[in-house]
Every structure is written in structure tokens, then in C-alpha cells.
Design a protein around this motif. Structure first.
Motif, PDB file in Angstrom:
ATOM      1  N   VAL A 107     -34.734 -14.500 -26.458  1.00  0.00           N
ATOM      2  CA  VAL A 107     -33.661 -14.298 -26.792  1.00  0.00           C
ATOM      3  C   VAL A 107     -32.779 -15.656 -26.957  1.00  0.00           C
ATOM      4  O   VAL A 107     -32.268 -16.030 -27.999  1.00  0.00           O
ATOM      5  CB  VAL A 107     -32.882 -13.324 -26.036  1.00  0.00           C
ATOM      6  CG1 VAL A 107     -31.102 -13.369 -26.285  1.00  0.00           C
ATOM      7  CG2 VAL A 107     -33.584 -11.960 -26.094  1.00  0.00           C
ATOM      8  N   ALA A 108     -33.060 -16.435 -25.844  1.00  0.00           N
ATOM      9  CA  ALA A 108     -32.340 -17.807 -25.849  1.00  0.00           C
ATOM     10  C   ALA A 108     -32.728 -18.718 -26.998  1.00  0.00           C
ATOM     11  O   ALA A 108     -32.064 -19.350 -27.673  1.00  0.00           O
ATOM     12  CB  ALA A 108     -32.458 -18.536 -24.549  1.00  0.00           C
ATOM     13  N   LYS A 109     -34.100 -18.697 -27.251  1.00  0.00           N
ATOM     14  CA  LYS A 109     -34.633 -19.531 -28.204  1.00  0.00           C
ATOM     15  C   LYS A 109     -34.297 -19.017 -29.756  1.00  0.00           C
ATOM     16  O   LYS A 109     -33.998 -19.893 -30.512  1.00  0.00           O
ATOM     17  CB  LYS A 109     -36.170 -19.651 -28.187  1.00  0.00           C
ATOM     18  CG  LYS A 109     -36.801 -20.701 -28.938  1.00  0.00           C
ATOM     19  CD  LYS A 109     -38.365 -20.818 -28.626  1.00  0.00           C
ATOM     20  CE  LYS A 109     -38.691 -21.823 -29.395  1.00  0.00           C
ATOM     21  NZ  LYS A 109     -38.200 -23.409 -29.540  1.00  0.00           N
ATOM     22  N   ALA A 110     -34.210 -17.930 -29.961  1.00  0.00           N
ATOM     23  CA  ALA A 110     -34.047 -17.084 -31.027  1.00  0.00           C
ATOM     24  C   ALA A 110     -32.589 -17.300 -31.493  1.00  0.00           C
ATOM     25  O   ALA A 110     -32.335 -17.516 -32.616  1.00  0.00           O
ATOM     26  CB  ALA A 110     -34.499 -15.611 -31.180  1.00  0.00           C
ATOM     27  N   SER A 111     -31.660 -17.648 -30.487  1.00  0.00           N
ATOM     28  CA  SER A 111     -30.239 -17.599 -30.495  1.00  0.00           C
ATOM     29  C   SER A 111     -30.007 -18.991 -30.959  1.00  0.00           C
ATOM     30  O   SER A 111     -28.771 -19.349 -31.315  1.00  0.00           O
ATOM     31  CB  SER A 111     -29.337 -17.242 -29.457  1.00  0.00           C
ATOM     32  OG  SER A 111     -29.416 -18.231 -28.273  1.00  0.00           O
ATOM     33  N   ALA A 112     -30.735 -20.093 -30.874  1.00  0.00           N
ATOM     34  CA  ALA A 112     -30.713 -21.369 -31.223  1.00  0.00           C
ATOM     35  C   ALA A 112     -29.344 -21.941 -30.478  1.00  0.00           C
ATOM     36  O   ALA A 112     -28.602 -22.609 -30.862  1.00  0.00           O
ATOM     37  CB  ALA A 112     -30.271 -21.702 -32.662  1.00  0.00           C
ATOM     38  N   GLY A 113     -29.252 -21.666 -29.222  1.00  0.00           N
ATOM     39  CA  GLY A 113     -28.275 -22.015 -28.375  1.00  0.00           C
ATOM     40  C   GLY A 113     -26.998 -21.318 -28.163  1.00  0.00           C
ATOM     41  O   GLY A 113     -26.215 -21.437 -27.473  1.00  0.00           O
ATOM     42  N   ALA A 114     -26.899 -20.257 -29.177  1.00  0.00           N
ATOM     43  CA  ALA A 114     -25.646 -19.343 -29.101  1.00  0.00           C
ATOM     44  C   ALA A 114     -25.565 -18.455 -27.930  1.00  0.00           C
ATOM     45  O   ALA A 114     -24.207 -18.326 -27.400  1.00  0.00           O
ATOM     46  CB  ALA A 114     -25.725 -18.344 -30.366  1.00  0.00           C
ATOM     47  N   VAL A 115     -26.474 -18.398 -26.986  1.00  0.00           N
ATOM     48  CA  VAL A 115     -26.444 -17.468 -25.796  1.00  0.00           C
ATOM     49  C   VAL A 115     -25.656 -18.482 -24.749  1.00  0.00           C
ATOM     50  O   VAL A 115     -25.173 -17.633 -23.999  1.00  0.00           O
ATOM     51  CB  VAL A 115     -28.002 -17.503 -25.210  1.00  0.00           C
ATOM     52  CG1 VAL A 115     -28.584 -18.806 -24.736  1.00  0.00           C
ATOM     53  CG2 VAL A 115     -27.958 -16.457 -24.067  1.00  0.00           C
ATOM     54  N   GLU A 116     -25.552 -19.704 -25.055  1.00  0.00           N
ATOM     55  CA  GLU A 116     -24.630 -20.441 -24.106  1.00  0.00           C
ATOM     56  C   GLU A 116     -23.029 -20.177 -24.387  1.00  0.00           C
ATOM     57  O   GLU A 116     -22.400 -20.567 -23.624  1.00  0.00           O
ATOM     58  CB  GLU A 116     -24.975 -21.993 -23.975  1.00  0.00           C
ATOM     59  CG  GLU A 116     -26.428 -22.218 -23.734  1.00  0.00           C
ATOM     60  CD  GLU A 116     -26.872 -22.038 -22.529  1.00  0.00           C
ATOM     61  OE1 GLU A 116     -25.986 -22.007 -21.597  1.00  0.00           O
ATOM     62  OE2 GLU A 116     -28.396 -21.762 -22.340  1.00  0.00           O
ATOM     63  N   TYR A 117     -22.813 -19.674 -25.472  1.00  0.00           N
ATOM     64  CA  TYR A 117     -21.585 -19.730 -25.727  1.00  0.00           C
ATOM     65  C   TYR A 117     -20.866 -18.283 -26.081  1.00  0.00           C
ATOM     66  O   TYR A 117     -19.905 -18.193 -26.162  1.00  0.00           O
ATOM     67  CB  TYR A 117     -21.060 -20.397 -26.917  1.00  0.00           C
ATOM     68  CG  TYR A 117     -21.686 -21.954 -26.994  1.00  0.00           C
ATOM     69  CD1 TYR A 117     -21.100 -22.749 -26.230  1.00  0.00           C
ATOM     70  CD2 TYR A 117     -22.853 -22.253 -27.600  1.00  0.00           C
ATOM     71  CE1 TYR A 117     -21.471 -24.178 -26.052  1.00  0.00           C
ATOM     72  CE2 TYR A 117     -23.221 -23.764 -27.622  1.00  0.00           C
ATOM     73  CZ  TYR A 117     -22.341 -24.485 -26.656  1.00  0.00           C
ATOM     74  OH  TYR A 117     -22.925 -25.818 -26.400  1.00  0.00           O
ATOM     75  N   MET A 118     -21.609 -17.204 -26.221  1.00  0.00           N
ATOM     76  CA  MET A 118     -21.553 -15.914 -26.786  1.00  0.00           C
ATOM     77  C   MET A 118     -21.396 -15.084 -25.290  1.00  0.00           C
ATOM     78  O   MET A 118     -22.128 -15.196 -24.513  1.00  0.00           O
ATOM     79  CB  MET A 118     -22.406 -15.478 -27.565  1.00  0.00           C
ATOM     80  CG  MET A 118     -22.188 -13.871 -28.137  1.00  0.00           C
ATOM     81  SD  MET A 118     -20.687 -13.630 -28.791  1.00  0.00           S
ATOM     82  CE  MET A 118     -20.729 -15.151 -30.081  1.00  0.00           C
ATOM     83  N   LYS A 119     -20.039 -14.314 -25.188  1.00  0.00           N
ATOM     84  CA  LYS A 119     -20.117 -13.498 -24.116  1.00  0.00           C
ATOM     85  C   LYS A 119     -20.899 -12.408 -24.191  1.00  0.00           C
ATOM     86  O   LYS A 119     -20.668 -11.676 -25.390  1.00  0.00           O
ATOM     87  CB  LYS A 119     -18.571 -13.178 -23.889  1.00  0.00           C
ATOM     88  CG  LYS A 119     -17.745 -14.246 -23.405  1.00  0.00           C
ATOM     89  CD  LYS A 119     -16.429 -13.956 -22.904  1.00  0.00           C
ATOM     90  CE  LYS A 119     -15.426 -14.994 -22.527  1.00  0.00           C
ATOM     91  NZ  LYS A 119     -15.969 -15.797 -21.344  1.00  0.00           N
ATOM     92  N   VAL A 120     -21.434 -11.623 -23.241  1.00  0.00           N
ATOM     93  CA  VAL A 120     -22.597 -10.665 -23.380  1.00  0.00           C
ATOM     94  C   VAL A 120     -22.119  -9.894 -22.256  1.00  0.00           C
ATOM     95  O   VAL A 120     -22.078 -10.119 -21.147  1.00  0.00           O
ATOM     96  CB  VAL A 120     -23.939 -10.824 -23.412  1.00  0.00           C
ATOM     97  CG1 VAL A 120     -24.969  -9.877 -23.476  1.00  0.00           C
ATOM     98  CG2 VAL A 120     -24.331 -12.043 -24.608  1.00  0.00           C
ATOM     99  N   ALA A 121     -21.776  -8.494 -22.660  1.00  0.00           N
ATOM    100  CA  ALA A 121     -21.350  -7.414 -21.573  1.00  0.00           C
ATOM    101  C   ALA A 121     -22.830  -6.439 -21.510  1.00  0.00           C
ATOM    102  O   ALA A 121     -22.947  -6.184 -22.445  1.00  0.00           O
ATOM    103  CB  ALA A 121     -20.128  -6.751 -21.912  1.00  0.00           C
ATOM    104  N   ARG A 122     -23.209  -6.226 -20.346  1.00  0.00           N
ATOM    105  CA  ARG A 122     -24.104  -5.248 -20.189  1.00  0.00           C
ATOM    106  C   ARG A 122     -23.872  -4.250 -19.608  1.00  0.00           C
ATOM    107  O   ARG A 122     -23.399  -4.257 -18.277  1.00  0.00           O
ATOM    108  CB  ARG A 122     -25.253  -6.114 -19.493  1.00  0.00           C
ATOM    109  CG  ARG A 122     -26.769  -5.516 -19.681  1.00  0.00           C
ATOM    110  CD  ARG A 122     -27.806  -6.384 -18.652  1.00  0.00           C
ATOM    111  NE  ARG A 122     -29.278  -5.907 -19.232  1.00  0.00           N
ATOM    112  CZ  ARG A 122     -30.283  -6.281 -18.718  1.00  0.00           C
ATOM    113  NH1 ARG A 122     -30.128  -7.229 -17.751  1.00  0.00           N
ATOM    114  NH2 ARG A 122     -31.360  -5.883 -19.182  1.00  0.00           N
ATOM    115  N   VAL A 123     -23.700  -3.014 -20.096  1.00  0.00           N
ATOM    116  CA  VAL A 123     -23.191  -1.709 -20.005  1.00  0.00           C
ATOM    117  C   VAL A 123     -24.040  -0.964 -19.384  1.00  0.00           C
ATOM    118  O   VAL A 123     -25.039  -0.788 -19.794  1.00  0.00           O
ATOM    119  CB  VAL A 123     -22.164  -1.286 -20.779  1.00  0.00           C
ATOM    120  CG1 VAL A 123     -21.061  -2.248 -21.022  1.00  0.00           C
ATOM    121  CG2 VAL A 123     -22.650  -0.926 -22.042  1.00  0.00           C
ATOM    122  N   THR A 124     -23.753   0.144 -18.490  1.00  0.00           N
ATOM    123  CA  THR A 124     -24.465   1.048 -18.023  1.00  0.00           C
ATOM    124  C   THR A 124     -24.755   2.031 -19.053  1.00  0.00           C
ATOM    125  O   THR A 124     -25.740   2.723 -19.249  1.00  0.00           O
ATOM    126  CB  THR A 124     -24.083   1.960 -16.653  1.00  0.00           C
ATOM    127  OG1 THR A 124     -23.653   0.827 -15.766  1.00  0.00           O
ATOM    128  CG2 THR A 124     -24.877   3.075 -16.228  1.00  0.00           C
TER     129      THR A 124
END
Length: 265
Positions: free
Chosen positions: A159-176
Motif C-alpha cells: 500500500v505504501a509503495k503504491a501510494s507513492a509516499g501519500a501514506v505519509e500525509y493522508m489521515k487514515v481511520a480504521r473503524v470497526t
């Protein structure tokens, strides 16, 4: 007469191959660069022994300066560690990403003085899709992505590689529960737009200028029935070709940039 050297050669065990993705393992140069830029804690950097590329050497030096342990290793070890099989001579072990809350995402929008724009992923299982969606969301200025804890890919190396670095800046909420998350967003004034081939209106007629969350369904089955029911509006992307559906990440990009188009006038 037995040749001991041959016996040793044939009895040598192959290096174990990474079969399960590890959250916090980043692969490739871009992933390391963006992790450094974002200030993420980096524990260890494995770099191919004898690597002479100046760009990679510079990144390794920056990581060391930031407190990481830099370990030169044989490329075969990197190959065995790699899940993406495209490590580019470097694998990074960083602190696992901290997931945020829905409130954090809404506060991000408020802090920018912007109307909330959120992507909800309904049980996406392909890490390349999630990474590509995060990349598009970051480029479009979205404020966060919501994913479920079960039956969904998390923030893995792919996921991190496919995001081309966006994973470092995008807020992600993981919900139940995605439906509970939708209810919470509705209570806070966010409209929920589900995407479906048989959506009730074309996306161009949907008003995406207000607080909006766009739901992207599972790669195979689309949105689950209950999620579909809980959407305020279902929209479709007009199709003019012979194929009747788009890849999940492509659909997300189109909807995100329709929202951008409407918001900039």
C-alpha cells in the motif's frame, strides 16, 4: 566417493521468503524519502551491500542522521524480505502508522478552512488499489480515508509503495464498522455518496461542494447492501465504451476530481 562440497551445496537451505506483509515495512527509495520528509520514526534501513547510487547513499545518510540504524545486506536478503519484489535496493523498518479517528479527519478539514472531502473504502482487499486511492486522495486535497478493520487491507508495504509516499500525509481511520462510521459522519453533517454502475444520478449532477464522503466498493461485489442502503445518494460514472465497469482506484480518482472541479468552480 562422495564430494562433501557438493553435499553442502545441495543441502543448503534457501533463504526464507516473506509471505505476509508487515505494517511498518517500507520498500523502495520513494517510500524512504517520504518517510524522512514527514518526520516518521525510522528504526532500521537495510541497504544493498556495495550500492554506489548517490541518491540512495544520501537517503541512507539522512536516515542515519535521523537516528535509524543502517545495515548493509546482500541483495538476496532484501529479495527474501521483500513483499513487493521491487525494493530498489532498500527496505525500511519504520514505526507502524498510527491510525486516526473520524474526528481527526474532520479537524484536518477545519484546520485548512476547507469543506470535508473523505473517501470510504468498503472492504477493499487489493493493496495496490488502496495505495492508488490514497495517492489520488492526497493529490486531490482530500482530508482522509476510512477503511474497516476486517476484510480489508491495512497500511502495508505494498500500500505504501503504491501510494507513492501519500501514506505519509493522508489521515487514515480504521473503524470497526463502516455503517457506524457512516452514521457518525451523517450526524456531523457529511453527505454520503455511494458509487455504483446503477447509481441513481450521474456524478455530474451530484452536489459535491458540501461536506462529502465518497464510498468506493469492494473490487468484486461493489458496495455491500447495507452500506448502499445507508448512502444518501448513489452516483454513477457515465460509461461510453464496451466495458461496463472501472477499477476501484480509477473510479475513486474520477469522483475525487469531479469534487475538485465543482469546488474550484
Amino acid at each position: 566417493m562422495n564430494d562433501r562440497r557438493d553435499t553442502k551445496r545441495y543441502n543448503k537451505r534457501p533463504a526464507p521468503v516473506q509471505t505476509e506483509e508487515i505494517e511498518g515495512q517500507l520498500e523502495g527509495r520513494n517510500a524512504l524519502q517520504e518517510a524522512l520528509r514527514s518526520g516518521r520514526t525510522i528504526d532500521k534501513v537495510f541497504i544493498a551491500s556495495g550500492e554506489t547510487d548517490r541518491g540512495l547513499q544520501r537517503l541512507a545518510a539522512e536516515a542515519k542522521e535521523a537516528g535509524a540504524v543502517v545495515v548493509p545486506v546482500d541483495r538476496r536478503k532484501l529479495d527474501a524480505m521483500s513483499f513487493t519484489k521491487a525494493h530498489q535496493g532498500v527496505i525500511t523498518l519504520a514505526a507502524a502508522h498510527e491510525y486516526c479517528t473520524i474526528d481527526d479527519i474532520l479537524e484536518e478539514a477545519a484546520s485548512r478552512g476547507e469543506t470535508a472531502l473523505i473517501i470510504i473504502c468498503d472492504e477493499l482487499t487489493d493493496p495496490h488499489n488502496l495505495g492508488a486511492i490514497m495517492r489520488s486522495a492526497e493529490c486531490a486535497g482530500a482530508h482522509g480515508v476510512i477503511i474497516p478493520k476486517r476484510r480489508s487491507v491495512g497500511l502495508t508495504a505494498t500500500v505504501a509503495k503504491a501510494s507513492a509516499g501519500a501514506v505519509e500525509y493522508m489521515k487514515v481511520a480504521r473503524v470497526t464498522n463502516i455503517n457506524h462510521a457512516i452514521a457518525e459522519l451523517k450526524e456531523k453533517g457529511v453527505w454520503i455518496f455511494g458509487t455504483a454502475a446503477e447509481g441513481s444520478i450521474p456524478m455530474y449532477k451530484a452536489d459535491l461542494t458540501g461536506p462529502a464522503a465518497i464510498v468506493i466498493g469492494n473490487e468484486g461485489d461493489g458496495m455491500s447492501p447495507l452500506v448502499r442502503k445507508n448512502c444518501d445518494v448513489t452516483v454513477n460514472i457515465p460509461m461510453r465504451g464496451r466495458i461496463s465497469s472501472l477499477n476501484a482506484s480509477a473510479a475513486a480518482s474520477i469522483l475525487l476530481y469531479e469534487a475538485v472541479r465543482q469546488r474550484i468552480g
